[in-house]
Write an enzyme that holds these catalytic residues in place. Structure first.
Site, PDB file in Angstrom:
ATOM      1  N   SER A 147       1.498  44.843  39.048  1.00 53.92           N
ATOM      2  CA  SER A 147       2.400  43.685  39.053  1.00 53.92           C
ATOM      3  C   SER A 147       2.535  43.142  37.647  1.00 53.92           C
ATOM      4  O   SER A 147       1.552  43.094  36.885  1.00 53.92           O
ATOM      5  CB  SER A 147       1.841  42.583  39.960  1.00 53.92           C
ATOM      6  OG  SER A 147       2.590  41.398  39.789  1.00 53.92           O
ATOM      7  N   TYR A 166      -5.522  37.573  41.517  1.00 57.08           N
ATOM      8  CA  TYR A 166      -4.512  38.630  41.690  1.00 57.08           C
ATOM      9  C   TYR A 166      -4.093  39.185  40.326  1.00 57.08           C
ATOM     10  O   TYR A 166      -4.054  40.404  40.113  1.00 57.08           O
ATOM     11  CB  TYR A 166      -3.304  38.052  42.441  1.00 57.08           C
ATOM     12  CG  TYR A 166      -2.146  39.020  42.604  1.00 57.08           C
ATOM     13  CD1 TYR A 166      -2.262  40.134  43.427  1.00 57.08           C
ATOM     14  CD2 TYR A 166      -0.929  38.805  41.949  1.00 57.08           C
ATOM     15  CE1 TYR A 166      -1.194  41.018  43.594  1.00 57.08           C
ATOM     16  CE2 TYR A 166       0.141  39.671  42.107  1.00 57.08           C
ATOM     17  CZ  TYR A 166       0.002  40.785  42.928  1.00 57.08           C
ATOM     18  OH  TYR A 166       1.058  41.658  43.083  1.00 57.08           O
ATOM     19  N   LYS A 170      -4.707  42.937  38.745  1.00 62.65           N
ATOM     20  CA  LYS A 170      -3.626  43.850  38.360  1.00 62.65           C
ATOM     21  C   LYS A 170      -3.730  44.219  36.874  1.00 62.65           C
ATOM     22  O   LYS A 170      -3.432  45.354  36.491  1.00 62.65           O
ATOM     23  CB  LYS A 170      -2.264  43.220  38.669  1.00 62.65           C
ATOM     24  CG  LYS A 170      -1.975  43.088  40.178  1.00 62.65           C
ATOM     25  CD  LYS A 170      -1.961  44.423  40.911  1.00 62.65           C
ATOM     26  CE  LYS A 170      -1.357  44.293  42.299  1.00 62.65           C
ATOM     27  NZ  LYS A 170      -1.349  45.543  43.067  1.00 62.65           N
TER      28      LYS A 170
END
Ligand SMILES: NC(=O)c1ccc[n+]([C@@H]2O[C@H](COP(=O)([O-])OP(=O)(O)OC[C@H]3O[C@@H](n4cnc5c(N)ncnc54)[C@H](OP(=O)(O)O)[C@@H]3O)[C@@H](O)[C@H]2O)c1
Length: 267
Positions: A147, A166, A170
């Site tokens: 991402s 998150y 990533k």
């Protein structure tokens, strides 16, 4: 004839990869799901004879090793393309900024564990389990779905300070991709991190809070791309991503690329 294995195939972008790749009857598509009984993906598998549903949980190394051996039985021991797509987050704490992470080791681990176990550990175990198949495959491609939330320029340009675990996972995934690329280049194996864009994979009706959150994020993204109108649909994201996978070569191996095939147009 090409063979593909996709983790996290039960819904969203993973399921759309399965659907689009299955439309070519020459492809063999291995849809890896934690629960092969999930209604939408089992319906897709019943529509397309070239889709094989295989149980597997990337968070569990034994599970994903068994998955790879079931996959080998379908494909004769080889695989062209692995797409590691699974991801999980702790939705309840996604809005926290880094300074709000609690002074509580258990609570902090609970925030980081879902994306770490899927993106980081899951990325390693899924890749290592399928590596012997990829080594025998013709295309020799490994794709980790990452991402742009893990991209420093996007974070600073948009001011997005939340989604810490998150984004860290990533960014870590992108480093792992570079490590694999460095290790596997002598074998002709290409590895990329592929960002799918901002994609509407919400299932069911969106609550007012979800819509408000998306609008807030849109405004932040618009500070980088003023013309951005909103999320794209999984169909558009995946058809572009498949082209990027087709074009993978040793030169781009190790990089994070957008679904547009570059390193700047993340939307
Ligand atoms: N949607 C976006 O805007 C966007 C943007 C940038 C990057 N991405 C990335 O694109 C990929 C797909 O996104 P998506 O929106 O389609 O994701 P999603 O719908 O939330 O879920 C992806 C898959 O991950 C697996 N999964 C979910 N929770 C899990 C858990 N706790 N443990 C293990 N596996 C779990 C599930 O697969 P099974 O049940 O089949 O195992 C699920 O189908 C992800 O890697 C995501 O980070 C998405």
């Amino acid at each position: 004839m090409s063979s593909y294995a996709i983790t996290g195939a039960s819904k969203g972008i993973g399921r759309e990869f399965v659907r689009q790749l299955a439309t070519d009857p020459n492809n063999t598509v291995l849809a890896i799901v934690r629960n092969p009984g999930s209604p939408d993906i089992s319906e897709l598998a019943s529509q397309y004879p070239n889709v094989h549903l295989i149980a597997g949980d990337v968070r569990d190394p034994k599970s994903i090793l068994n998955t790879a051996s079931s996959a080998a039985a379908v494909t004769g021991g080889k695989l062209d393309v692995l797409i590691h797509n699974s991801n999980a987050v702790d939705a309840a704490t996604m809005s926290l900024n880094p300074s709000q992470i609690p002074f509580d080791s258990e609570a902090t681990r609970a925030i980081f564990e879902p994306p770490f176990s899927t993106a980081i550990y899951g990325g390693l175990w899924a890749t290592n389990a399928f590596l012997p198949l990829i080594q025998k495959g013709t295309q020799k491609k490994i794709v980790h779905i990452t991402s742009a939330m893990g991209d420093v320029d996007l974070i600073l340009g948009s001011g997005i300070s939340y989604a810490v675990a998150y984004s860290v996972a990533k960014a870590g995934m992108n480093i792992q991709v570079a490590k694999y690329a460095a290790e596997l280049a002598p074998q002709g194996i290409k590895v990329i991190g592929l960002s799918p864009g901002w994609v509407d994979t919400w299932e069911g009706e969106k609550s007012a809070a979800v819509v408000e959150g998306e609008n807030f994020m849109l405004k932040q993204f618009q500070s980088i791309v003023p013309s951005l109108e909103g999320q794209i649909q999984p169909g558009e994201s995946v058809s572009k991503a498949i082209k990027v996978i087709e074009n993978m070569d040793i030169k781009s191996s190790g990089l994070m690329l957008s679904h547009n095939g570059d390193r700047e147009n993340w939307f």
